[in-house]
Design an enzyme around this catalytic site. Structure first.
Site, short mmCIF file in Angstrom:
data_model
loop_
_atom_site.label_atom_id
_atom_site.label_comp_id
_atom_site.label_asym_id
_atom_site.label_seq_id
_atom_site.Cartn_x
_atom_site.Cartn_y
_atom_site.Cartn_z
N HIS A 30 0.69 -1.27 0.06
CA HIS A 30 0.07 -0.08 -0.08
C HIS A 30 0.83 1.35 0.05
CE1 HIS A 30 -3.02 2.90 1.74
NE2 HIS A 30 -3.96 2.20 1.27
N ASP A 66 2.51 -4.72 7.81
CA ASP A 66 1.19 -3.79 7.66
C ASP A 66 -0.07 -4.55 7.97
OD1 ASP A 66 -1.08 -2.36 6.83
OD2 ASP A 66 -0.22 -1.76 4.90
N GLN A 118 -5.09 -4.98 6.92
CA GLN A 118 -6.38 -5.70 6.12
C GLN A 118 -6.29 -7.19 6.90
OE1 GLN A 118 -8.65 -4.79 4.17
NE2 GLN A 118 -7.69 -2.77 3.66
N LYS A 169 -11.19 0.35 10.28
CA LYS A 169 -11.39 -1.04 9.80
C LYS A 169 -11.78 -2.18 10.29
CE LYS A 169 -7.91 0.17 6.15
NZ LYS A 169 -8.43 0.66 5.21
N CYS A 198 -4.71 2.83 -3.75
CA CYS A 198 -3.52 3.34 -2.99
C CYS A 198 -2.44 2.16 -3.50
CB CYS A 198 -3.70 3.45 -1.54
SG CYS A 198 -4.67 4.86 -1.19
#
Ligand SMILES: Cc1ncc(COP(=O)(O)O)c(C=O)c1O
Length: 436
Positions: free
Chosen positions: A151, A228, A231, A254, A394
Site C-alpha cells: 500500500h 502492515d 487488512q 477498519k 493506493c
C-alpha cells in the site's frame, strides 16, 4: 473469556461455528439505511429508497451500536484530558485510556501497553517508525525491502525516507497468482537489509503473506521487520509474538472502531532505544531550557492530547470482535469471497486478481471486466445501492504490475450476507449487458 453459550451473536442451533449474520446486522444501525437520494446533506433523506449493500469494508468498516455508545458515554460522562489532572474525571479518563492500550495489546498478542502506541492510523504508524528509526539509522549502502503489493502507506513512506538517507528500496516480486515470490525474497533480503516492510494481507489481491517466514529471513540478516496489518487485524486472529515481527500496524476504522485511531505495535526493546517522532506535552519526563528527557513507553510516542474517545471506543470494538470470534469472522468472510468468486468466474469477460478461490486469501475480490471501466462499474453499482470501490486502492505500482490502472473491489465483513453477494453479482451482470 466468553463461551459459546454467552455469545448472543453466534448461532448454536445450526452450525456451531457459523455466525448468525442477521443477529450481527442488528448491531449496526447504518445497515438499515436506504440510499439513492441527494448526497449533499449526509444522512437518510426522503429520496433514499434502496436498501444499502455495503461492500467497501476494505476501505472502512461500519460501527456497531456499542462502539458508538462508548464514544457517546465518554463525551457524556467522563470527557477530560488524560495524565494531567488529579480531578475525578481526568482520573477516570486516564484509567480508561490506559486500559485501552492494554486491551489492544492483548488483542494482537503484544507484551503489554508499553508495546502499544496509539497513532492516527496505519499510515501514521508507518511514518512514526520511518522517521524515528529510518531517518536516524538508514544510510547509503542500506536496503529497505518491500513487496510489489505494498500500500502507498508503506511504499511512499519508505521510498521518501530512502531518498533522504541514501538507502535503496527493493521490491519482492509477485507471481501470476499474486503470491510473493519467496525465492526472490531470499535473493533480496541480505546483509545490507535493515528493514523488511511487508503487507500482511494485500488490500487488492487478498493474498495472505507468510509474515513469520519473512520475519525469520529478516532476523537471520539482523534486519527489522514491519508488517502492515491494516487488512489482517480486522479479519483474522493476529498474534504479533507468534509472527515474530518487530513492528506491526493497523487502523481502528477498519475493525468496527472509530476513525482517527490506529495502533503501532513495537518490540519494547526497540521502542526504548529509538527517538520520539513527535515532540511536545505528555511525551516528556523532564524539560529544561536546554534539554528534555522522554516519558516511559508508550507515552513517549504519544505527544500532545491523545486520542482518548477513539481509544476507549476502539477497546470496545476489540471486545465486540473477540466476543464474536476472529476465527468465525475470518471463515464467514472467506466463504462470502469464495461464493462471489465462484459466481463471477462464470463471466467470460472478467479478470479476478490474486490467489485462486479456496486458498488462504482474505474476504475481498478485486477484478476488472473487459467491457466496463472499474469506475463506471462502481457508479452503476451505486445505482443498485451496492457500495464497492474502484481505483488503484493506493497501490499504483501494483496495478502497473497487474497491467491496469484501476480495478473494482468488493470487500466483505462479518455483517455481509450471501444475498448481498447475489445482489452484487446481478448488478455486475446488468452492467456487462449495458456495455456489451
Ligand atoms: C493494506 C493497507 N495498508 C495501509 C492502509 C492505510 O490505512 P489508513 O488509511 O487507515 O492509514 C490501508 C488502507 O486501506 C490498507 O489497506
Amino acid at each position: 473469556m466468553l463461551t459459546l453459550e454467552t455469545l448472543p451473536t453466534v448461532m448454536s442451533t445450526q452450525r456451531a461455528e457459523s455466525l448468525d449474520v442477521e443477529r450481527v446486522r442488528e448491531d449496526f444501525p447504518i445497515l438499515d439505511r436506504q440510499v439513492g437520494g441527494d448526497v449533499s446533506n449526509p444522512g437518510a433523506g426522503p429520496d433514499d429508497t434502496t436498501p444499502l449493500v455495503y461492500l467497501d469494508n476494505g476501505a472502512t468498516s461500519q460501527t456497531p451500536e456499542r462502539v458508538i455508545d462508548a464514544i457517546s458515554k465518554y463525551y457524556r460522562e467522563y470527557n477530560a484530558n488524560v495524565h494531567r489532572g488529579v480531578h475525578h474525571l481526568s482520573q477516570e479518563a486516564s484509567i480508561a485510556y490506559e486500559a485501552a492500550h492494554d486491551r489492544l495489546a492483548e488483542f494482537v498478542g503484544a507484551g503489554g501497553r508499553e508495546e502499544m502506541v496509539f497513532t492516527k492510523n496505519t499510515t501514521e504508524a508507518m511514518n512514526l517508525i520511518a522517521y524515528s528509526w529510518g531517518l536516524e539509522e538508514l544510510g547509503p549502502g542500506d536496503d529497505v525491502v518491500l513487496t510489489e503489493m505494498e500500500h502507498h502507506a508503506s511504499l511512499v513512506t519508505w521510498q521518501q525516507i530512502a531518498k533522504r538517507t541514501g538507502a535503496e528500496v527493493k521490491y519482492i516480486a509477485i507471481d501470476d497468482d499474486g503470491r510473493l515470490d519467496m525465492d526472490h525474497a531470499r535473493e533480496l533480503i541480505g546483509e545490507d537489509t535493515e528493514m523488511v516492510s511487508v503487507v500482511h494481507v494485500s488490500n487488492v489481491l487478498g493474498t495472505v503473506n507468510p509474515i513469520a517466514d519473512l520475519a525469520d529471513l529478516a532476523h537471520e540478516h539482523d534486519s527489522y521487520i514491519f508488517a502492515d496489518g491494516a487488512q489482517a487485524v480486522p479479519n483474522r486472529p493476529v498474534d504479533v509474538e507468534e509472527l515474530d515481527v518487530d513492528f506491526y500496524a493497523f487502523s481502528g476504522h477498519k475493525m468496527c472502531g472509530p476513525t482517527g485511531i490506529g495502533c503501532l505495535y513495537g518490540r519494547k526493546s526497540i521502542l526504548e532505544e529509538i527517538q520520539p517522532f513527535l515532540y511536545g506535552g505528555d511525551m516528556i519526563r523532564k524539560v529544561t531550557f536546554e534539554e528534555s528527557t522522554w516519558n516511559e513507553l508508550p507515552w513517549k510516542f504519544e505527544a500532545g492530547t491523545p486520542l482518548i474517545a477513539q481509544g476507549v471506543a476502539l477497546a470496545e470494538a476489540a471486545d465486540y470482535l473477540e466476543e464474536i470470534g476472529m476465527e468465525r469472522i475470518q471463515r464467514h468472510e472467506t466463504e462470502l469471497a469464495d461464493y462471489a468468486m465462484e459466481q463471477l468466474e462464470g463471466f467470460d469477460d472478467i479478470e479476478i486478481y490474486g490467489p485462486p478461490r479456496g486458498e488462504d486469501r482474505s474476504g475481498l475480490v478485486s477484478f476488472n471486466l473487459d467491457s466496463v471501466h472499474a469506475h463506471d462499474l462502481a457508479s452503476i453499482m451505486n445505482d443498485y445501492a451496492v457500495a464497492i470501490r474502484a481505483g488503484d486502492h493506493c497501490t499504483q505500482p501494483l496495478h502497473e504490475t497487474l497491467g491496469t490502472a484501476a480495478s473494482a473491489r468488493a470487500s466483505f465483513y462479518l455483517y455481509n450476507t450471501r444475498e448481498e453477494v447475489d445482489t452484487l453479482v446481478e448488478a455486475i451482470d446488468s452492467a456487462r449487458q449495458l456495455f456489451a
